[in-house]
Design a protein around this motif. Structure first.
Motif, PDB file in Angstrom:
ATOM      1  N   GLU A   1      -5.919   5.422  14.818  1.00  0.00           N
ATOM      2  CA  GLU A   1      -5.328   4.967  13.560  1.00  0.00           C
ATOM      3  C   GLU A   1      -4.925   6.133  12.658  1.00  0.00           C
ATOM      4  OE1 GLU A   1      -7.781   3.332  10.601  1.00  0.00           O
ATOM      5  OE2 GLU A   1      -6.196   2.100   9.760  1.00  0.00           O
TER       6      GLU A   1
ATOM      7  N   TYR B   1       3.241   7.613  10.410  1.00  0.00           N
ATOM      8  CA  TYR B   1       3.852   6.839   9.311  1.00  0.00           C
ATOM      9  C   TYR B   1       4.426   7.766   8.234  1.00  0.00           C
ATOM     10  CZ  TYR B   1       3.977   3.477   5.364  1.00  0.00           C
ATOM     11  OH  TYR B   1       4.337   2.722   4.277  1.00  0.00           O
ATOM     12  N   PRO B   2       3.662   8.747   7.734  1.00  0.00           N
ATOM     13  CA  PRO B   2       4.266   9.675   6.766  1.00  0.00           C
ATOM     14  C   PRO B   2       5.115  10.772   7.415  1.00  0.00           C
ATOM     15  CG  PRO B   2       1.852   9.916   6.799  1.00  0.00           C
ATOM     16  CD  PRO B   2       2.207   8.977   7.899  1.00  0.00           C
TER      17      PRO B   2
ATOM     18  N   THR C   1      -1.315   6.111  11.243  1.00  0.00           N
ATOM     19  CA  THR C   1      -1.060   5.814   9.831  1.00  0.00           C
ATOM     20  C   THR C   1      -0.916   7.062   8.970  1.00  0.00           C
ATOM     21  OG1 THR C   1      -2.280   3.762  10.135  1.00  0.00           O
ATOM     22  CG2 THR C   1      -1.939   4.474   7.877  1.00  0.00           C
ATOM     23  N   PHE C   2      -1.561   8.163   9.394  1.00  0.00           N
ATOM     24  CA  PHE C   2      -1.556   9.341   8.525  1.00  0.00           C
ATOM     25  C   PHE C   2      -0.795  10.526   9.116  1.00  0.00           C
ATOM     26  CE2 PHE C   2      -4.965   6.577   7.249  1.00  0.00           C
ATOM     27  CZ  PHE C   2      -4.696   6.448   5.902  1.00  0.00           C
TER      28      PHE C   2
ATOM     29  N   HIS D   1       0.879  -1.172   0.000  1.00  0.00           N
ATOM     30  CA  HIS D   1       0.000   0.000   0.000  1.00  0.00           C
ATOM     31  C   HIS D   1       0.916   1.220   0.000  1.00  0.00           C
ATOM     32  CE1 HIS D   1      -2.704  -3.186   1.479  1.00  0.00           C
ATOM     33  NE2 HIS D   1      -3.653  -2.489   0.885  1.00  0.00           N
ATOM     34  N   PRO D   2       0.519   2.297  -0.684  1.00  0.00           N
ATOM     35  CA  PRO D   2       1.476   3.360  -1.013  1.00  0.00           C
ATOM     36  C   PRO D   2       2.051   4.149   0.164  1.00  0.00           C
ATOM     37  CG  PRO D   2      -0.679   3.741  -2.072  1.00  0.00           C
ATOM     38  CD  PRO D   2      -0.817   2.515  -1.253  1.00  0.00           C
TER      39      PRO D   2
ATOM     40  N   SER E   1       0.264   8.744   1.551  1.00  0.00           N
ATOM     41  CA  SER E   1       0.233   7.330   1.899  1.00  0.00           C
ATOM     42  C   SER E   1      -1.228   6.899   2.049  1.00  0.00           C
ATOM     43  CB  SER E   1       0.973   7.086   3.218  1.00  0.00           C
ATOM     44  OG  SER E   1       2.311   7.539   3.111  1.00  0.00           O
ATOM     45  N   ALA E   2      -1.504   5.653   1.793  1.00  0.00           N
ATOM     46  CA  ALA E   2      -2.882   5.178   1.881  1.00  0.00           C
ATOM     47  C   ALA E   2      -2.871   3.678   2.113  1.00  0.00           C
ATOM     48  CB  ALA E   2      -3.639   5.510   0.602  1.00  0.00           C
ATOM     49  N   GLY E   3      -4.015   3.135   2.352  1.00  0.00           N
ATOM     50  CA  GLY E   3      -4.119   1.703   2.579  1.00  0.00           C
ATOM     51  C   GLY E   3      -5.270   1.377   3.511  1.00  0.00           C
ATOM     52  N   SER E   4      -5.370   2.168   4.588  1.00  0.00           N
ATOM     53  CA  SER E   4      -6.500   1.994   5.478  1.00  0.00           C
ATOM     54  C   SER E   4      -7.680   2.764   4.886  1.00  0.00           C
ATOM     55  CB  SER E   4      -6.138   2.520   6.862  1.00  0.00           C
ATOM     56  OG  SER E   4      -7.314   2.645   7.620  1.00  0.00           O
TER      57      SER E   4
END
Lengths: 286, 311
Positions: free
Chosen positions: B86, B94-95, B90-91, A113-114, A125-128
């Motif tokens: 999350e 993570y980035p 993740t956002f 996932h990116p 970024s993505a995936g979720s």
């Protein structure tokens, strides 16, 4: 106060060029997923015509300057369809297409996932699932804050919009009057465990978006002329706009089409040969 | 004595800083957190309302940050760390985006609002995310200094703030150094109390009582919980031979866990972890709750004596 969005034009020759480009990218998608022995061909193939139109005609981007502050933004909220996006970015010149077969391999920039920090030209970024539209709201707010005229596009799956956060973002986009935000819903009608309306009904889709204050444009997501027209229309709306594109999951490969089994499965050697042959035919037929 | 809540000191300082620093924006949910609700009135173009939608709040902040903005977002810590867990992971983490998450209403000090609103797990959650930095001021002075640090900070940052008034420990000469523990009291080398956040005041009171009773302790303010000042912890282990941690948080995964991870792997010494022991918060006067949970000054003194006896 109001920044006018840049507009684009297109000719019949553009339509043919983009159709052929999409057929070539379909081959990349199939080859990548075959090499990785895993991935999501169905949703990549349903999204690829729109992604081709965006990356090879509509988006204001510069492969030599991927971090250009005034570039249009594209968020693939349905991040599992990243083979489609990776193929488009590579063929558009953001990175070497030789890297494409490393999808999902250890050390590759092409994560399952990116990851925006690994891939040049990748905006988020993505995936979720369910998160991308919120991030698009933030990007569109930033454009307005800095008086920039870029457009932010967010592609979502029709199964993905079952996530409640999508509707938080939809509400916010209308509240903040984000004229520079376009949601593209890839309505392929299939998700991992079956047909979308069996798993969790998302219809009436257009009414849902309208009731959240969005303009709605509908198109056939495999008809390049209609795709370009829809994208052009979205830019004239002066309001947050959802493009609901009717698509076929696995489009271009008959045994993958409208079949939940191909949501996340890799073709065998034999199936790959068959599939490549079909998508080549598809390119010429158009 | 000044007794401003850390959340108000932080928020007001940020509003002050906005006068001279145009490079940050503020995202708000519909919560009264740290007076940043006022930011919208003063700087309408730099403030964004996301309503009662914390996941969208964090996602929107990530989008703004991905376009190069320094973003502050404010909501209750319980929602930032769990409702939007999350999205933070993740956002933001993570980035590695430039988002400062202001989590308010932490620990038992929330008082009357009770368990649903008392964030007692937030440090454990935030600490487990790669790329995250965690800071917690002990008083209003530190909160203001941390606000000054935060506007220039790059990357994911979590600021843990308390709801109610807390008495000032520091005077204006206090300087905040990210990643460095601050030796607040040094009465001797019998043991070291390491605290983070407003319970530092109780740790200091306990140190005075212990001194009168013949136990001479050091008190460290671990305002930065991640990355941890391992050097200071190892020095404490080496020089005092026993460590007690004091935090307004569950004992699972917070400051006590972080310190013990360093201690057991490098220089094992007897330890005592003071915090919430596998229970939810509840409504009530915070001081009664602290007593009930063994986190008041007499409890800290008792536990310190027992720890000293184990040396």
């Amino acid at each position: 106060m109001c920044v006018i969005l840049s507009q684009f034009t297109y000719t019949d020759a553009d339509v043919v060029r983009l159709e052929n480009q999409a057929a070539a990218l379909r081959q990349d998608i199939l080859n990548m997923i075959h090499a990785a022995k895993a991935g999501h061909p169905g949703g990549s193939l349903s999204a690829i015509d729109m992604i081709t139109a965006l990356y090879f005609h509509v988006l204001r981007i510069d492969p030599k300057n991927p971090d250009w502050a005034d570039r249009d933004r594209f968020i693939l909220s349905k991040g599992h369809a990243c083979p489609a996006l990776y193929a488009a970015l590579a063929r558009r010149g953001f990175f070497d297409p030789e890297i494409l077969p490393t999808l999902r391999q250890y050390g590759s920039i092409l994560q399952g996932h990116p990851d925006m920090n690994k891939v040049p030209g990748l905006d988020m970024s993505a995936g979720s699932l369910g998160n991308g539209l919120s991030i698009g709201v933030g990007m569109a707010l930033s454009a307005r804050l800095h008086k920039q005229d870029y457009t932010t596009y967010v592609m979502l799956g029709d199964g993905e919009i079952q996530e409640g956060m999508v509707w938080e973002a939809a509400m916010a986009a209308n509240h903040h009057d984000l004229k520079n935000l376009v949601a593209i819903v890839d309505c392929n009608g299939v998700q991992i465990n079956g047909w979308t309306n069996d798993v969790m009904t998302v219809e009436p889709l257009a009414d849902k978006w309208r009731s959240f204050g969005w303009r709605v444009v509908e198109c056939d997501g495999h008809n390049m002329q209609q795709i370009l027209h829809a994208l052009h229309t979205a830019k004239t709306m002066r309001h947050c706009t959802a493009i609901l594109m009717r698509t076929v999951k696995g489009k271009g490969v008959d045994f993958m089409e409208d079949n939940p089994a191909w949501h996340g499965a890799a073709p065998s050697d034999e199936q790959l040969v068959q599939a490549i042959c079909q998508v080549k035919e598809g390119g010429r037929a158009q | 004595m000044n007794t401003l809540p850390t959340r108000m000191a932080f928020g007001r300082e940020l509003i002050e800083l906005a006068k001279e620093n145009e490079n940050f924006v503020v995202c708000n949910a519909d919560t009264k957190t740290c007076s940043l609700e006022q930011f919208e009135k003063l700087y309408p173009h730099r403030a964004f309302s996301f309503g009662i939608a914390k996941q969208n709040l964090v996602g929107g902040a990530a989008g703004l940050a991905a376009c190069g903005n320094k973003v502050f977002l404010a909501t209750f810590a319980v929602f930032a760390s769990m409702r939007a867990c999350e999205q933070v992971r993740t956002f933001v983490c993570y980035p590695k985006l430039n988002v400062t998450i202001i989590g308010t209403h932490t620990g038992l000090q929330v008082g009357g609002d009770g368990a649903t609103h008392a964030a007692i797990e937030d440090v454990a959650i935030m600490r487990s995310f790669p790329n995250m930095t965690i800071v917690q001021p002990a008083d209003a002075v530190a909160a203001r200094k941390i606000a000054r640090m935060a506007v220039d900070f790059e990357g994911p940052l979590y600021i843990r703030l308390h709801r109610n008034a807390a008495e000032d420990i520091y005077d204006e000469s206090y300087e905040f150094h990210l990643g460095k523990a601050n030796l607040v009291k040094n009465y001797g080398s019998d043991l070291t109390i390491i605290s983070s956040g407003i319970l530092l005041a109780k740790a200091l009171q306990a140190a005075e009582i212990l001194k009168e009773e013949g136990i001479f302790v050091r008190v460290l303010d671990m305002a930065t919980i991640k990355p941890l000042d391992t050097e200071a912890i190892l020095r404490a282990a080496e020089e005092t031979g026993a460590i007690m941690t004091v935090e307004d948080h569950t004992i699972y995964g917070g400051l006590g866990s972080a310190v013990s991870e360093v201690v057991v792997q490098n220089r094992p010494v007897p330890m005592e972890i003071v915090g919430i022991r596998d229970r939810f918060g509840e409504s009530g006067d915070p001081e009664l709750l602290y007593r009930d949970h063994g986190m008041d000054v007499p409890s800290i003194v008792d536990k310190a004596k027992r720890l000293f006896a184990r040396k």
